[in-house]
Write an enzyme that holds these catalytic residues in place. Structure first.
Site: not given
Ligand SMILES: NC(=O)c1ccc[n+]([C@@H]2O[C@H](COP(=O)([O-])OP(=O)(O)OC[C@H]3O[C@@H](n4cnc5c(N)ncnc54)[C@H](O)[C@@H]3O)[C@@H](O)[C@H]2O)c1
Length: 407
Positions: A14, A90, A92, A97, A119, A140, A143, A152, A190
């Site tokens: 994301m 970062v 979930e 966070k 999410s 929000h 994807n 959102e 969702n």
């Molecule tokens: N994947 C989806 O479909 C989707 C859709 C909407 C919202 N989200 C939300 O977006 C957020 C990220 O999801 P994602 O799928 O991109 O996750 P992901 O695992 O692909 O990416 C997370 C990234 O955060 C980095 N990270 C971890 N700890 C960190 C820190 N302390 N400081 C800086 N970076 C750090 C990781 O190295 C990684 O690159 C979550 O809250 C998720 O719920 C995801």
């Protein structure tokens, strides 16, 4: 407040796309991660999105380079000293966070808005963990963020009006469609999707129809894809996690199909693992019918239940009515979110669940839900607001007034 520069924390699936969207709008953006490999992977992904535009003749290479130059990938917080907004993406987990917000409080100016792409986690709880609850907000994205139009915008209990206005304006400047949603588990899209997806799982588990039959029926109804194709695309792990959270928060109304748990345990996560409800060419996989058979034996299901489109769609309408009852969003915003968020249509028209109910008739929806309740249980019980609308003769288009005013 005008946004001159933005920060994104987390360069995963994301975060990288959100940074791309911001750079595309012409704003400088700092993209921070803790992992150099993830940062590089994120930048490669952004480059690929731009390259695709160039290959399709929609952008020239110089513009692509200008846009890429707006992104500063980094493992440090130095460049956050003048950002106006930060979006964290970062993993979930509330502890991660909160730790990131702690670091951001030290790195950013006092006025910086802290937005979260969570999410399902509580924005109010994140706000309370900072020195600026009035500037903490949910933003929000869906994807893939570079394609999906909906954002959102979720104020927590202490979020200031100015922050909401800033983020709505910022989302619009990114050419997105912002919808303001009051904080509740699953927010809007969702939350509304979950009863629909759960019911699809229950129909499959109870032998009411096959995954293909259910998917085809829902596409025929007007969904861009069926529920099982959608889950395979999103990831059954994500559907499983969100499902568990919402079941905990809302209780029996959101009870999940045991089938999702079985697939999750077997590592059948959908497209990303090569097999989910459907097989994406991995070969040698256990037929889905066998897994369904095991679940049926376990639960003592001997007679199939009955599938109908209403069994999936009407609980979504009921949940949308509950959102109105709880003042989560306006009827127009709820419908807009479902159209822009999942591409809902009805007879070729881009309308959402409340407008669909107005067309079908709120009395028909309520009566059908009651009949389903009799057959399958309390999860179909029409909510108080839906029953009230029927009593008031707000039946939709046929009486000139339904969930939406005046026809
Ligand atoms: N994947 C989806 O479909 C989707 C859709 C909407 C919202 N989200 C939300 O977006 C957020 C990220 O999801 P994602 O799928 O991109 O996750 P992901 O695992 O692909 O990416 C997370 C990234 O955060 C980095 N990270 C971890 N700890 C960190 C820190 N302390 N400081 C800086 N970076 C750090 C990781 O190295 C990684 O690159 C979550 O809250 C998720 O719920 C995801």
């Amino acid at each position: 407040m005008y946004i001159f520069k933005a920060g994104v924390v987390g360069a995963g699936a994301m975060g990288a796309e959100i940074a791309q969207v911001i750079s595309y709008s012409g704003l400088p953006v700092v993209l921070k991660d803790v992992d150099q490999a993830m940062l590089e992977k994120g930048m490669k992904h952004i480059q690929a999105i731009y390259q695709n535009r160039v290959d399709r003749g929609k952008m020239d290479v110089h513009t692509m380079q200008d846009k890429l130059d707006l992104i500063e990938p980094t493992l440090r917080y130095d460049s956050f000293e003048d950002v106006d907004i930060v979006i964290e993406a970062v993993p979930e987990r509330m502890d991660i966070k909160k730790a990131v917000f702690e670091e951001l409080m030290a790195a950013c100016p006092e006025g910086t808005v802290f937005a979260s792409n969570t999410s399902a986690l509580s924005i109010s709880e994140m706000g309370a963990a900072t020195d600026r609850a009035d500037k903490v907000i949910g933003m929000h994205f869906f994807n893939p963020a570079h394609v999906m139009k909906l954002v959102e915008v979720i104020p927590g209990l202490d979020t200031g009006e100015e922050t909401v206005d800033t983020v709505v304006g910022f989302a619009e400047s990114l050419r997105k469609i912002p919808v303001v949603v009051q904080e509740c588990p699953g927010f809007l899209v969702n939350r509304l999707l979950m009863p629909y997806i759960n019911e699809a799982g229950l129909c499959l588990q109870e032998g009411a129809a096959s995954a293909t039959e259910i998917d085809e029926a829902m596409v025929q109804f007007g969904m861009p894809m069926g529920p099982f194709t959608l889950m395979d695309m999103t990831g059954i792990d994500i559907a499983h996690d969100v499902g568990q959270t919402l079941a905990q928060e809302y209780g029996d109304r959101m009870v999940s199909s045991i089938l999702f748990e079985r697939l999750f345990e077997k590592g059948r996560l959908g497209q990303k693992s090569g097999v989910g409800f459907y097989d994406y060419g991995t070969g040698e996989t256990e037929p889905l019918a066998d897994i369904i058979g095991e679940v049926q034996a376990e639960l003592g299901i001997t007679t199939p239940t009955e599938f109908s489109v209403e069994r999936l769609v009407f609980p979504m309408i009921n949940e949308a009515a509950l959102c109105l009852q709880e003042n989560i969003a306006s009827p127009a915003d709820i419908d807009m979110a479902m159209v822009a968020g999942i591409g809902m249509t009805y007879h070729g028209e881009r309308i959402g669940p409340l407008a669909i109910a107005d067309r079908i008739g709120l009395d028909v929806v309520a009566n059908t839900l009651e009949a389903l309740q009799e057959k399958y249980g309390a999860r179909f019980r029409p909510c108080r607001y839906l029953r009230l609308k029927v009593r008031a003769n707000h039946l939709g288009e046929k009486t000139g007034k339904g969930f939406h005013e005046a026809y």
